[in-house]
Scaffold this active site. Structure first.
Site, PDB file in Angstrom:
ATOM      1  N   GLY A  20       0.799  -1.225   0.000  1.00 22.80           N
ATOM      2  CA  GLY A  20       0.000   0.000   0.000  1.00 22.80           C
ATOM      3  C   GLY A  20       0.823   1.262   0.000  1.00 22.80           C
ATOM      4  O   GLY A  20       0.520   2.215   0.715  1.00 22.80           O
ATOM      5  N   LEU A  21       1.864   1.305  -0.835  1.00 18.35           N
ATOM      6  CA  LEU A  21       2.807   2.416  -0.808  1.00 18.35           C
ATOM      7  C   LEU A  21       2.378   3.628  -1.619  1.00 18.35           C
ATOM      8  O   LEU A  21       2.888   4.727  -1.399  1.00 18.35           O
ATOM      9  CB  LEU A  21       4.173   1.942  -1.329  1.00 18.35           C
ATOM     10  N   ASN A  25      -3.494   6.021  -5.025  1.00 11.53           N
ATOM     11  CA  ASN A  25      -3.903   4.799  -5.713  1.00 11.53           C
ATOM     12  C   ASN A  25      -4.846   4.041  -4.781  1.00 11.53           C
ATOM     13  O   ASN A  25      -4.407   3.410  -3.816  1.00 11.53           O
ATOM     14  CB  ASN A  25      -2.666   3.963  -6.062  1.00 11.53           C
ATOM     15  N   ALA A  27      -6.784   1.376  -5.078  1.00 13.20           N
ATOM     16  CA  ALA A  27      -6.693  -0.083  -4.999  1.00 13.20           C
ATOM     17  C   ALA A  27      -5.503  -0.501  -4.147  1.00 13.20           C
ATOM     18  O   ALA A  27      -5.586  -1.448  -3.360  1.00 13.20           O
ATOM     19  CB  ALA A  27      -6.578  -0.676  -6.396  1.00 13.20           C
ATOM     20  N   SER A  28      -4.388   0.202  -4.309  1.00 15.47           N
ATOM     21  CA  SER A  28      -3.204  -0.104  -3.507  1.00 15.47           C
ATOM     22  C   SER A  28      -3.497   0.069  -2.022  1.00 15.47           C
ATOM     23  O   SER A  28      -3.139  -0.783  -1.197  1.00 15.47           O
ATOM     24  CB  SER A  28      -2.047   0.802  -3.944  1.00 15.47           C
ATOM     25  N   GLU A 174       6.295  10.927 -14.775  1.00 16.40           N
ATOM     26  CA  GLU A 174       5.761   9.577 -14.581  1.00 16.40           C
ATOM     27  C   GLU A 174       5.699   8.765 -15.874  1.00 16.40           C
ATOM     28  O   GLU A 174       5.055   7.724 -15.932  1.00 16.40           O
ATOM     29  CB  GLU A 174       4.369   9.669 -13.949  1.00 16.40           C
ATOM     30  N   HIS A 247      -2.895   8.737 -12.554  1.00 15.23           N
ATOM     31  CA  HIS A 247      -2.262   8.924 -13.862  1.00 15.23           C
ATOM     32  C   HIS A 247      -3.348   9.131 -14.906  1.00 15.23           C
ATOM     33  O   HIS A 247      -4.474   8.642 -14.752  1.00 15.23           O
ATOM     34  CB  HIS A 247      -1.423   7.697 -14.267  1.00 15.23           C
ATOM     35  N   ASN A 359      -3.200  -3.981  -6.803  1.00 18.70           N
ATOM     36  CA  ASN A 359      -2.226  -2.940  -6.488  1.00 18.70           C
ATOM     37  C   ASN A 359      -2.430  -1.712  -7.371  1.00 18.70           C
ATOM     38  O   ASN A 359      -1.609  -0.798  -7.369  1.00 18.70           O
ATOM     39  CB  ASN A 359      -0.795  -3.464  -6.673  1.00 18.70           C
ATOM     40  N   CYS A 365      -1.310  -0.267 -17.678  1.00 15.87           N
ATOM     41  CA  CYS A 365      -0.184   0.001 -16.769  1.00 15.87           C
ATOM     42  C   CYS A 365       0.989  -0.925 -17.043  1.00 15.87           C
ATOM     43  O   CYS A 365       2.145  -0.553 -16.834  1.00 15.87           O
ATOM     44  CB  CYS A 365      -0.630  -0.174 -15.321  1.00 15.87           C
TER      45      CYS A 365
END
Length: 441
Positions: A20-21, A25, A27-28, A174, A247, A359, A365
């Site tokens: 979960g970084l 995001n 979902a992460s 990115e 993104h 994630n 992606c």
């Protein structure tokens, strides 16, 4: 001779986990601390590559980056053997351990921004590895990404791999996740659409960080020698970023003259669309989804716009969507209606990428799009181009080396580092890349 678009997918690494970084995001964050299955993740990614290969499309892959990365922890004051460094970080700063173990380089859309030979000033394919400074676990990818790209696109007559932009928030970059190229044919000059979340003059979102800056996009366009009259800069809607659109490829996808996007994709969207249509001499094919057709929340949850738009033989367009689109009633109904309307998408398929999706990474992606003329395709390293034989080799390799479960609490296991290095050492032999990684030297 006609150019082709090659999708270079990131091969999922052995340390795929849910820590979960990634701020912004959803979902992460939602799946943080869950147990992952690195083996299933890698096999799902390979199955997607195999499907595109079977459809007659050109497909390649990018190898994983070496993880865990004890070098990051040593830079941050941890010392001792690799096992000691990992153990200390697990005890004192587990979030740093998670950062050095992240397999996030699998999302190759963030690897670099790519400009085809038809668009650049010197007629070569240009790559700028993304600096990814907004997230610690991703910022450590940039140099290794450059090494990997130079190993694959090594012929200076056809390719130019730049250094990443300076690692500063003012130039947050990115990569291809915020860049689209529209064109009437892959061989023809294209129009570059660079999308940013903030700039020195424009306010960003309030809840989540805007990762891409206008200034970074402008620098990449200059590096690549793009014609300024064929470059369009657009700002992401700040409220969309705050809703989980970290993104642009979470809310828009383009291929050839087709742009498939949500009405909440850009600031001053009508103006952006007019600019694109003008640059394409009136040939823009737009599919714009309204909020009442698919809510922004449903778009983020299903990752509809993180699908791949693919041109098949005969000119038909396939939308390769994540399985989650079929499971979302509103999204699936819309797609069936879209197919009946024949507005530019001829077929829809779904791919099971559940391990990646948990994630926050869908089909788009996982791939870096590279348009190559025939001679340039021949000049790149052939060992990373997909084939039935390579698929069989890599499937066997994954089955032998990858764990079928990995919890964030297990990242300090010194055996994981050894397993990963043994696996990657064999992978470089399979791909014919030589001593690619620092631990091999």
């Amino acid at each position: 001779m006609k150019a082709v678009e090659v999708n270079f997918d990131g091969l999922v690494g052995p340390t795929h986990n849910y820590s979960g970084l990634a701020s912004g995001n959803l979902a992460s964050a939602r799946n943080r601390e869950q147990v992952s299955n690195p083996r299933a993740a890698a096999l799902q990614g390979l199955a997607k590559m195999k499907r595109l290969h079977d459809l007659g499309l050109s497909q390649g892959l990018l190898p994983p980056q070496p993880r865990p990365e004890p070098g990051l922890l040593r830079q941050l004051g941890f010392d001792g053997s690799d096992a000691e460094v990992l153990a200390r970080a697990a005890h004192e700063a587990p979030w740093l351990l998670s950062a050095c173990c992240s397999a996030s380089a699998m999302w190759a859309a963030n690897a670099a921004t790519v400009s085809p030979a038809a668009d650049t000033g010197d007629g070569r394919v240009h790559f700028t590895p993304a600096n990814l400074v907004s997230q610690l676990h991703r910022s450590i990818e940039a140099d290794m990404t450059g090494t990997i790209l130079r190993a694959i696109f090594h012929h200076p007559e056809f390719f130019c791999v730049h250094s990443p932009l300076p690692a500063t928030a003012a130039l947050g970059d990115e990569g291809g996740a915020n860049h689209s190229r529209l064109c009437t044919a892959y061989s023809n000059r294209g129009v570059a659409l660079f999308v940013h979340g903030r700039s020195r003059q424009q306010p960003g979102p309030q809840r989540f960080p805007a990762r891409q800056t206008l200034e970074a996009s402008e620098a990449v366009a200059r590096q690549h020698g793009l014609d300024p009259t064929r470059v369009i800069y657009a700002q992401q809607r700040p409220d969309a970023i705050d809703a989980g659109v970290f993104h642009n490829d979470v809310i828009a996808v383009a291929n050839r003259t087709l742009l498939f996007c949500h009405e909440s994709a850009f600031v001053d969207q009508l103006q952006v669309l007019d600019q694109l249509d003008h640059a394409l001499n009136g040939e823009l094919n737009l599919i714009q989804v309204n909020e009442h057709e698919i809510s922004l929340q449903a778009a983020v949850q299903s990752y509809l716009f993180n699908s791949q738009l693919l041109t098949l033989s005969g000119g038909h367009t396939l939308l390769l969507a994540p399985q989650e689109c079929r499971e979302n009633e509103q999204v699936w109904h819309y797609l069936q209606t879209l197919l009946k309307a024949r507005k530019g998408i001829d077929a829809v398929e779904v791919a099971d990428l559940r391990q990646s999706m948990r994630n926050g990474g869908g089909p788009a992606c996982l791939r870096l799009r590279v348009v190559l003329e025939p001679k340039a395709l021949e000049a790149c390293h052939q060992g990373v181009l997909f084939s039935d034989q390579l698929y069989a080799q890599l499937t066997d390799w994954v089955e032998r080396h990858y764990r079928d479960r990995l919890a964030p609490s297990e990242l300090a296991d010194p055996a994981l580092l050894d397993e990963s290095r043994v696996a990657l050492d064999e992978l470089t032999r399979i791909l014919g890349l030589g001593s690619l990684y620092p631990f091999q030297h």
